[in-house]
Design a protein around this motif. Structure first.
Motif, PDB file in Angstrom:
ATOM      1  N   ALA A   1       0.856  -1.203   0.000  1.00  0.00           N
ATOM      2  CA  ALA A   1       0.000   0.000   0.000  1.00  0.00           C
ATOM      3  C   ALA A   1       0.885   1.245   0.000  1.00  0.00           C
ATOM      4  CB  ALA A   1      -0.895  -0.015   1.241  1.00  0.00           C
ATOM      5  N   LEU A   2       1.931   1.238   0.834  1.00  0.00           N
ATOM      6  CA  LEU A   2       2.799   2.426   0.916  1.00  0.00           C
ATOM      7  C   LEU A   2       3.600   2.590  -0.367  1.00  0.00           C
ATOM      8  CD1 LEU A   2       3.868   2.166   4.649  1.00  0.00           C
ATOM      9  CD2 LEU A   2       2.672   4.066   3.578  1.00  0.00           C
TER      10      LEU A   2
ATOM     11  N   LEU B   1      -4.549   3.963   6.443  1.00  0.00           N
ATOM     12  CA  LEU B   1      -5.369   4.954   5.720  1.00  0.00           C
ATOM     13  C   LEU B   1      -4.907   6.370   6.057  1.00  0.00           C
ATOM     14  CD1 LEU B   1      -7.736   4.622   3.825  1.00  0.00           C
ATOM     15  CD2 LEU B   1      -9.273   4.973   5.739  1.00  0.00           C
ATOM     16  N   MET B   2      -4.622   6.610   7.351  1.00  0.00           N
ATOM     17  CA  MET B   2      -4.139   7.953   7.742  1.00  0.00           C
ATOM     18  C   MET B   2      -2.814   8.241   7.039  1.00  0.00           C
ATOM     19  SD  MET B   2      -5.901   9.624  10.246  1.00  0.00           S
ATOM     20  CE  MET B   2      -4.903  10.394  11.517  1.00  0.00           C
ATOM     21  N   ALA B   3      -1.926   7.246   7.008  1.00  0.00           N
ATOM     22  CA  ALA B   3      -0.613   7.475   6.397  1.00  0.00           C
ATOM     23  C   ALA B   3      -0.783   7.755   4.904  1.00  0.00           C
ATOM     24  CB  ALA B   3       0.264   6.242   6.617  1.00  0.00           C
ATOM     25  N   LEU B   4      -1.607   6.942   4.230  1.00  0.00           N
ATOM     26  CA  LEU B   4      -1.787   7.137   2.775  1.00  0.00           C
ATOM     27  C   LEU B   4      -2.427   8.498   2.497  1.00  0.00           C
ATOM     28  CD1 LEU B   4      -3.101   3.618   1.656  1.00  0.00           C
ATOM     29  CD2 LEU B   4      -0.776   4.467   1.665  1.00  0.00           C
ATOM     30  N   THR B   5      -3.493   8.803   3.242  1.00  0.00           N
ATOM     31  CA  THR B   5      -4.187  10.073   2.967  1.00  0.00           C
ATOM     32  C   THR B   5      -3.238  11.240   3.199  1.00  0.00           C
ATOM     33  OG1 THR B   5      -6.035   8.947   4.011  1.00  0.00           O
ATOM     34  CG2 THR B   5      -6.339  11.249   3.458  1.00  0.00           C
ATOM     35  N   HIS B   6      -2.465  11.167   4.288  1.00  0.00           N
ATOM     36  CA  HIS B   6      -1.532  12.279   4.542  1.00  0.00           C
ATOM     37  C   HIS B   6      -0.522  12.362   3.407  1.00  0.00           C
ATOM     38  CE1 HIS B   6       2.300  13.946   6.140  1.00  0.00           C
ATOM     39  NE2 HIS B   6       1.459  14.934   6.417  1.00  0.00           N
ATOM     40  N   GLY B   7      -0.079  11.208   2.911  1.00  0.00           N
ATOM     41  CA  GLY B   7       0.883  11.237   1.807  1.00  0.00           C
ATOM     42  C   GLY B   7       0.321  12.001   0.621  1.00  0.00           C
ATOM     43  N   PHE B   8      -0.855  11.592   0.154  1.00  0.00           N
ATOM     44  CA  PHE B   8      -1.449  12.264  -1.020  1.00  0.00           C
ATOM     45  C   PHE B   8      -1.742  13.725  -0.697  1.00  0.00           C
ATOM     46  CE2 PHE B   8      -1.733   9.039  -4.077  1.00  0.00           C
ATOM     47  CZ  PHE B   8      -2.050   7.838  -3.468  1.00  0.00           C
TER      48      PHE B   8
ATOM     49  N   GLY C   1      -9.076  16.201   8.316  1.00  0.00           N
ATOM     50  CA  GLY C   1      -9.785  14.956   8.620  1.00  0.00           C
ATOM     51  C   GLY C   1     -11.285  15.155   8.489  1.00  0.00           C
ATOM     52  N   LEU C   2     -11.656  16.136   7.600  1.00  0.00           N
ATOM     53  CA  LEU C   2     -13.096  16.342   7.404  1.00  0.00           C
ATOM     54  C   LEU C   2     -13.596  15.277   6.418  1.00  0.00           C
ATOM     55  CD1 LEU C   2     -13.045  20.212   6.980  1.00  0.00           C
ATOM     56  CD2 LEU C   2     -13.943  18.921   8.919  1.00  0.00           C
ATOM     57  N   PRO C   3     -14.860  14.855   6.559  1.00  0.00           N
ATOM     58  CA  PRO C   3     -15.357  13.902   5.530  1.00  0.00           C
ATOM     59  C   PRO C   3     -15.360  14.624   4.202  1.00  0.00           C
ATOM     60  CG  PRO C   3     -17.146  14.661   6.962  1.00  0.00           C
ATOM     61  CD  PRO C   3     -15.890  15.213   7.512  1.00  0.00           C
ATOM     62  N   PRO C   4     -15.360  14.049   3.076  1.00  0.00           N
ATOM     63  CA  PRO C   4     -15.260  12.597   2.861  1.00  0.00           C
ATOM     64  C   PRO C   4     -13.809  12.133   2.694  1.00  0.00           C
ATOM     65  CG  PRO C   4     -15.711  13.699   0.801  1.00  0.00           C
ATOM     66  CD  PRO C   4     -15.441  14.770   1.826  1.00  0.00           C
ATOM     67  N   SER C   5     -12.874  12.660   3.479  1.00  0.00           N
ATOM     68  CA  SER C   5     -11.461  12.291   3.214  1.00  0.00           C
ATOM     69  C   SER C   5     -11.130  10.984   3.939  1.00  0.00           C
ATOM     70  CB  SER C   5     -10.558  13.397   3.759  1.00  0.00           C
ATOM     71  OG  SER C   5     -10.637  13.358   5.168  1.00  0.00           O
ATOM     72  N   GLY C   6     -10.013  10.389   3.539  1.00  0.00           N
ATOM     73  CA  GLY C   6      -9.589   9.116   4.132  1.00  0.00           C
ATOM     74  C   GLY C   6      -9.241   9.299   5.601  1.00  0.00           C
TER      75      GLY C   6
ATOM     76  N   VAL D   1      -7.436  12.407  -4.862  1.00  0.00           N
ATOM     77  CA  VAL D   1      -7.309  10.999  -4.428  1.00  0.00           C
ATOM     78  C   VAL D   1      -7.449  10.940  -2.909  1.00  0.00           C
ATOM     79  CG1 VAL D   1      -5.620   9.150  -4.120  1.00  0.00           C
ATOM     80  CG2 VAL D   1      -5.935  10.203  -6.368  1.00  0.00           C
ATOM     81  N   SER D   2      -6.787  11.875  -2.216  1.00  0.00           N
ATOM     82  CA  SER D   2      -6.826  11.799  -0.739  1.00  0.00           C
ATOM     83  C   SER D   2      -8.247  12.031  -0.243  1.00  0.00           C
ATOM     84  CB  SER D   2      -5.901  12.860  -0.134  1.00  0.00           C
ATOM     85  OG  SER D   2      -6.493  14.130  -0.283  1.00  0.00           O
ATOM     86  N   VAL D   3      -9.006  12.851  -0.967  1.00  0.00           N
ATOM     87  CA  VAL D   3     -10.350  13.161  -0.453  1.00  0.00           C
ATOM     88  C   VAL D   3     -11.339  12.132  -0.980  1.00  0.00           C
ATOM     89  CG1 VAL D   3     -12.238  14.808  -0.582  1.00  0.00           C
ATOM     90  CG2 VAL D   3      -9.902  15.606  -0.185  1.00  0.00           C
TER      91      VAL D   3
END
Lengths: 501, 94, 487, 98, 261
Positions: free
Chosen positions: C77-78, C335-342, C389-394, C462-464
């Protein structure tokens, strides 16, 4: 996950305003026709789809879209009787407000951005209405905050950005409290689906302490948008927004989302019986009645027309909370039907306020002398809305106050009558002077910023007809309350299903 | 003096000198002197590793660690010395 | 079947060599290398999706001697995130560097950094991880100092020295483990550690040394001092890579050691220290981001805060017995790591565009630029909402599951930290976004500079949208309970 | 054989600690780089001490290879750090002279 | 409070701080040594030695260290060459090279013309002998690098290295050959960096040669300290006689070789 008609419709309804919204963002600024076409097709399409939905739900058919965004977390869009009430209200009023907004923003800037976020707001509101579990509700609740922020700050003036910042501070904090409450509830009971009659009855008594705290969190989160007293500060500040925004969003969509959330939590999560047992309804009723009185008193002191209407909204929305906090089907009917009636009445008043500001440059009550002579049709619509607010019989407002009173008596809470009486008096206190000024005072020498439109009537068509139409709705909802598809009948159907009669 | 004690004395001398050089290199404030001591420490370290029957690594340490690393540091030390003389004494060199 | 494993590392390396050797063709070769590496990563994900964990002993020797390459769910995933972000950064970089010298220096170092990232995510051998960490540190420091101005060089010199210290401390940990167990392979070591409780002291010392060294490189709270100046002064594509990928690779290593190697000795009490530091990082990072004058400094402090969130998961993972609840926590961490990455990559790319357009990135007078570049402001808004971290984000789902795990395991205090962090994050993001509403003339079209804005927008989207609404596949990729299992 | 391994390993650890102390305490760049190199040398020395298996048995080649790689990595990192320091010094001189 | 007082207090605080750090690190050192002793006696004594020697015949070289370096853990060496290249590219990205030293006097030039070829020949020998005795790519590369350093010290600003274009190819040679060999073997189905026993010796030798050249050029270029100067930086003839008499060069270049003004 078979995709058939019943499971697709709710999703498509939400998308029917989301997709045009996204495209509108990309539309170039000067291609007005393309933007208007996109707007209107989205509105009309949603209206037709909602019509189908009403017919389906009336026959008792189940519409549900389930999307598993993560194991254990599913996005559920479920159309039950209560959600259809709110969806119809917001869809109908969205179509009218779009027409009004196109007229109102004729020469303004950043319209692609405005209408893009405008459509996002409506799809968020519809999402809130159709959400089938607490997670979906929280998601759309936050998206509504995100989508309304740019609209409040649309003008770009320093007050607009300041007002938007206050709005954001309140609503984001509220959204966060709601999120924490929802997660806490999720850990106690597993996925929190909205089921008529509530799902928390079978929980052991040991958890009741936590349930009370959770209700406190949820109420705080929802109370921000429902403008319950300590949390209502943002509503008057966000009146800096253009008229279409304050009319549809701050009178109907955003504020009703909070009230609708309270109704959902009390009826479909806790269940009225459990909420009564834990004493939550008592707290809610005290808060609601205090807000009703407080809002009306403050409304009297405001000279700005939109500020006065804003404080009137603060007090009116608490009628719905009052209705839900009284134990008994009749009070519920009163609360729910007021959800619709307050919407159509308040939107009429805000449309008229917008007309006055746009055509005559009149923004304060003190400048409204002789407005009736100059703009008879708009002021007539304003009068119908104002009288409805006070609760004069033929107009819709009377119906909901009547049922609220009956519900209070039925629930043995006679003090409700006192509250209703004082609020009616206070409403009269801040609406009648306006009507007197408008109709009976002589015309002033000149209007602050008169704007002559080339139409036969007093102002531009797109600005004039929406308030007139909504005023007619107020009359119809009042006179034909007993008709089969009227808001009152629908509220009675919901109350039956909630109480399992 | 048995074979074993001789070996232990030898190891002891090796290690003590190694640590002494390291301490000297670390504690001397003057950059050039520190680099000289560091080069000496590197060479002595390759000697110790040769004793520990690691000839390849000893050769590499002498050539790269002490040699090239030392040369790079020497250039840096001379530049540091030049700027410090220029900043406080106006720099006697042309 | 294990070819994509090697291709993910060999292709960027080959690309780097060709780009170094033929500087005149640097941009075209760079993009070709970026595309081929990204496709190799996608192929790797597809293979792991079907066949589960991939394992390859390089050179065909047996397990103790040879170096193992391993791609399980977490690593894949990473890798996928890193390569997609890398592709976005490469497309952005084609239009960003105009000075001939910079272009010749950027592309080789960037592809080497990319190879190091892929190598680090897929490595299964402790000493190989040391070499990868070094390559990552040196390439990142060299890239950071690309602009050559004084504070960039100073910041990156400090970053390099701190990175070296971290690696050497990590290496001493490896030496201790090699002394006790006589092998360097992660799998065998894990069996060794599990089978010898009597060596608790050695294991604990090795863990402390290694995790401390890596925490230095992952900028966990007290050791984060080097990050803000280094990331704020680097060119935009570089700071995007640094914040989104390099810091996360160090965290991934800590997670790998924590969950696989030292699992028998990392109970809740031990996990409390990094979590506390993480909590302070969340509050401190967000507070400093709120007070930052420059946009990129704000983004750098926000990275310190977001890394703090990831450490909050450790005590929860330690306290939850294996089962669907623990799978959800692990997936939420990913999911937090991926979303923060993007999101962070999108944010930095957009911030870079704002800086090139406005000539500076002082937040207080960014008004005009924010309104003239609607697509860039929209990208900042989207990635900002994902950072909050607002919806609809990962990260909304990540935070939901984090809070759920915290309440379920009775460690309710993490909920307060997350709430405070979210509020502070929304404060500093909307402080930037409120600049976008001013009295400037309206921009005529949405996208002004496609080659720069499209990557930023897609990464933020992508992150959202993607990670927010369709994160089910992440569970299956990780091989945890099937997508709908935990309902 | 065990005592020799322990003796030399302990010396390596002492070098590690000495280098770490110097890195944390001394501020000038060159002294920090020397400190780092000494810490690295300490760790490499521990590896070589482990590899030593007495005068009879041949030593363990794997740590030797690791140390070889480590030395080259250390020297390349030192080279980059020194040049960054030089560039920083030039930039500071420019600022002073301007 | 005068400046000197605050300075003395700061110095005092500094001293206390460094003392505290020293004491805590001493404790850390003692603990590590004690744990090191436990780890040593944990009985994993043979570690990988026996296995490495047992597998040696299959690696194509008889020097165990070279076998580990270029066969068992060849991937490590590949990545380590990439590290060296990354460091050098970082140095090049920082700016052009500093001005070179003055042309060396007759004695130094004489010494250089003797030592440099000697270094190159020894490097070649070390490269070849690495197969069965201590030596190998790194030591040979280091010697080439040392030759470059000496040439640079003797006044050639480009340390005997060709122009930038050629230098870039030489630098890249090591990793390029290594990766291409690895991918080639993978293409033939043998697996990345899995040498078939018959060709192992020659493949390793090929890789070692490329690596030696790459390391030598990289270390020399690192000593030059910046992007190689363009062709116009060749020292002109009249610099020859401007030199003062240079003493015999010790490892530390005497002040006589101060950089060009």
């Amino acid at each position: 996950m078979s995709w058939d008609y019943a499971s697709l419709l709710p999703g498509v309804i939400v998308l029917s305003s989301l997709l045009p919204g996204v495209f509108i963002f990309l539309v170039r600024e000067e291609s007005h026709t393309l933007r208007t076409v996109l707007n209107l097709t989205g509105a009309v399409a949603k209206l037709i789809l909602v019509g189908l939905l009403i017919y389906g739900v009336w026959l008792g058919q189940v519409f549900e879209t389930r999307i598993a965004i993560a194991p254990g977390l599913t996005l559920v869009l479920n159309a039950d009787a209560l959600s259809v009430l709110f969806v119809t209200l917001s869809t109908v009023l969205w179509l009218i407000t779009t027409v009004y907004a196109i007229g109102y923003l004729e020469h303004s800037t950043n319209r692609s951005r405005f209408f893009g976020f405008f459509s996002l707001c409506v799809s968020a509101t519809v999402g809130i209405a159709l959400s089938g579990n607490l997670l979906t509700f929280v998601i759309f609740y936050e998206i509504l905050t995100l989508a309304t922020y740019p609209l409040v700050a649309h003008r770009g003036t320093p007050e607009a950005t300041r007002g938007a910042k206050i709005y954001l501070a309140y609503t984001l904090t509220g959204g966060l409290l709601l999120l924490v409450g929802a997660v806490w509830l999720r850990t106690l009971t597993g996925p929190v689906d909205f089921v008529e009659g509530g799902i928390l009855d079978d929980l052991p008594a040991s958890l009741h302490g936590q349930l009370v705290v959770i209700f406190g969190l949820l109420l705080a989160g929802l109370g921000v948008k429902a403008a319950l007293v300590p949390l209502h500060g943002w509503l008057p500040q966000s009146m800096v927004a253009p008229a279409p925004v304050s009319s549809l969003l701050h009178a109907v969509a955003v504020v009703k989302a909070g009230a609708f959330g309270i109704v959902r939590v009390v009826y479909d999560v806790y269940g009225v019986t459990l909420a009564g047992e834990l004493g939550l309804l008592a707290v809610l009723s005290v808060l609601a009645s205090f807000t009703i009185v407080y809002g009306s008193i403050l409304a009297m002191t405001q000279d700005g027309l939109k500020k006065r209407l804003a404080y009137s909204t603060v007090s009116q929305v608490s009628y719905i909370a009052l209705g839900t906090s009284l134990l008994g089907p009749v009070a519920t009917v009163g609360g729910l039907v007021h959800l619709v009636h307050q919407g159509i009445m308040k939107i009429t008043l805000f449309f008229c306020a917008g007309n006055y500001a746009e055509t005559l440059g009149v923004a304060n009550v003190s400048q409204m002398d002789g407005v009736g002579r100059r703009m008879p049709l708009t002021t007539l619509a304003f009068t119908i809305g104002a009288l409805g607010m006070i609760g004069i019989p033929p107009i819709a407002g009377f119906v909901s106050k009547w049922y609220l009173g009956l519900g209070g008596v039925e629930a043995g809470q006679h003090w409700v009558l006192v509250i209703l009486a004082t609020s009616t008096l206070l409403n009269a206190g801040y609406f009648l002077p306006i009507l007197y000024r408008a109709w009976f005072r002589p015309l002033p020498a000149s209007w602050p910023k008169e704007h002559h439109f080339q139409t036969r009537f007093e102002t531009m068509g797109a600005l004039l007809w929406p308030p007139v139409i909504t005023a007619v709705f107020c009359l119809l909802a009042g006179l034909l309350a007993a008709a089969p598809f009227s808001p009152l009948e629908w509220a009675r159907l919901i109350a039956q299903r909630e109480y399992g009669l | 003096m048995s074979q074993l004690t001789l070996l232990i004395i030898f190891d002891g001398v090796l290690l003590v000198t190694l640590l002494a050089l390291a301490f000297a290199a670390v504690l001397s404030p003057e950059p050039r002197r520190a680099v000289m001591l560091f080069i000496a420490f590197g060479l002595w370290l390759s000697l110790v590793w040769a004793r520990l029957r690691a000839p390849d690594v000893a050769l590499a340490e002498a050539a790269i660690g002490a040699g090239l690393g030392g040369a790079l540091m020497l250039a840096a030390a001379r530049r540091a010395a030049r700027t410090s003389t220029r900043s406080d004494g106006g720099g006697d060199e042309a | 079947m294990t070819d994509p494993l090697v291709l993910c590392i060999a292709l960027p390396l080959l690309g780097a060599m060709l780009v170094t050797a033929l500087p005149r063709w640097a941009v075209t070769l760079g993009i070709v290398a970026a595309l081929s590496t990204a496709s190799a990563a996608v192929a790797l994900t597809a293979t792991v999706w079907q066949h589960g964990t991939l394992h390859l002993m390089l050179g065909g020797w047996d397990a103790e001697l040879a170096i193992a390459l391993r791609a399980d769910g977490i690593a894949t995933a990473l890798v996928l995130m890193a390569n997609l972000v890398g592709l976005g950064i490469s497309v952005y970089a084609t239009g960003y560097f105009h000075d001939r010298i910079r272009v010749r220096s950027f592309w080789p170092l960037w592809l080497l950094l990319w190879a190091a990232l892929n190598g680090l995510f897929l490595a299964g051998d402790l000493f190989n991880l040391y070499v990868m960490l070094e390559l990552l540190g040196i390439a990142a420091a060299a890239l950071g100092a690309l602009t050559g101005n004084r504070d960039a060089v100073a910041a990156n010199l400090r970053y390099l020295l701190v990175g070296l210290l971290g690696s050497i401390s990590y290496l001493l940990g490896v030496a201790l483990l090699y002394t006790a167990y006589g092998t360097l392979d992660l799998g065998l070591l894990a069996q060794g550690v599990a089978a010898s409780p009597e060596l608790y002291g050695v294991n604990a010392a090795a863990m402390t040394l290694m995790v401390a060294g890596l925490a230095l490189k992952a900028a966990l709270f007290p050791l984060h001092f080097w990050l803000p100046p280094a990331h704020a002064n680097a060119p935009a594509p570089v700071s995007a890579a640094l914040s989104a990928l390099v810091v996360k690779a160090a965290f991934y290593l800590i997670l790998r050691l924590w969950l696989d190697l030292f699992w028998p000795i990392t109970d809740m009490a031990v996990a409390m220290l990094p979590a506390m530091l993480g909590a302070v990082a969340v509050i401190w990072g967000s507070w400093r981001a709120l007070r930052a004058e420059r946009l990129k400094l704000l983004a750098a402090y926000s990275t310190v805060a977001q890394i703090g969130y990831l450490f909050l998961f450790l005590p929860l993972l330690a306290a939850t017995p294996p089962g669907p609840a623990r799978d959800d926590l692990l997936a939420a961490l990913l999911l937090m790591a991926l979303t923060h990455g993007f999101a962070k990559a999108g944010f930095f790319l957009a911030a870079g565009l704002v800086q090139t357009n406005a000539g500076h990135d002082r937040i207080d007078d960014l008004g005009g630029t924010a309104q003239r570049l609607p697509a860039t402001t929209f990208a900042i808004a989207l990635s900002g909402s994902a950072l909050i971290g607002l919806p609809p984000s990962g990260s909304f789902i990540g935070k939901w599951l984090l809070m759920q795990g915290a309440i379920a395991t009775g460690q309710w205090w993490w909920v307060i930290v997350v709430t405070a962090g979210t509020l502070l994050a929304s404060a500093y993001i909307f402080r930037v976004l409120s600049r976008a509403f001013g009295l400037e003339p309206t921009p005529l079209k949405f996208v002004t500079d496609a080659r720069a804005e499209v990557p930023a927008l897609t990464l933020a989207l992508v992150s959202v949208a993607l990670l927010g609404l369709a994160s089910g596949p992440l569970w299956t990729l990780l091989g945890l309970g099937d997508a709908g299992g935990g309902a | 054989m065990l005592t020799a391994q322990f003796l030399y390993g302990a010396a390596g650890l002492m070098l590690f600690v000495l280098g770490l102390w110097s890195f944390l305490v001394h501020e000038p760049l060159l002294r920090k780089i020397i400190a780092l190199n000494i810490t690295g040398a300490g760790v490499f020395h521990v590896f070589i001490a482990i590899a030593y298996r007495g005068d009879t048995a041949p030593p363990d080649p794997v740590p030797h290879a690791l140390v070889l790689t480590g030395i080259v990595v250390a020297v390349s990192a030192t080279a980059l750090a020194l040049m960054l320091g030089a560039r920083l010094q030039d930039a500071e001189e420019e600022d002073q002279s301007r | 409070m005068s400046m000197s007082q605050s300075e003395s207090r700061a110095a005092e605080r500094n001293r206390d701080l460094s003392l505290l750090v020293a004491v805590s690190l001493a404790v850390l050192g003692a603990a590590l040594t004690w744990l090191y002793f436990i780890a040593l006696s944990a009985g994993a004594a043979p570690r990988l030695a026996d296995l490495a020697y047992e597998r040696l015949p299959g690696t194509g070289v008889s020097n165990p260290v070279t076998a580990v370096l270029l066969n068992y853990r060849a991937y490590d060496t590949l990545m380590e060459l990439a590290v060296l290249l990354a460091a050098l590219l970082g140095i090049w990205s920082l700016g052009p090279a500093a001005p070179g030293f003055q042309r060396s006097g007759a004695v130094l030039a004489g010494m250089v013309s003797w030592v440099v070829p000697l270094l190159i020949v020894t490097g070649g020998y070390l490269l070849w002998v690495g197969g069965y005795a201590p030596g190998g790519a790194f030591q040979a590369g280091a010697l080439l690098g040392a030759a470059g350093v000496i040439v640079r010290l003797a006044g050639d600003p480009r340390a005997g290295l060709p122009g930038e274009g050629a230098q870039r190819w030489l630098l890249v040679l090591g990793v390029l050959v290594f990766t291409l060999v690895g991918l080639g073997l993978m293409a033939f189905g043998a697996g990345f960096l899995t040498y078939p026993p018959k060709f192992a010796k020659w493949l390793i030798l090929l890789i070692e040669m490329a690596a030696t050249v790459a390391i030598g050029v990289a270390l020399a270029a690192a000593y030059v300290g910046g992007r190689p100067p363009g062709p116009e930086a060749q020292p002109t003839a009249e610099d020859e006689d401007a030199l003062t008499a240079a003493e015999t060069p010790t490892p530390d270049p005497t002040p006589a070789l101060r950089p060009q003004p």
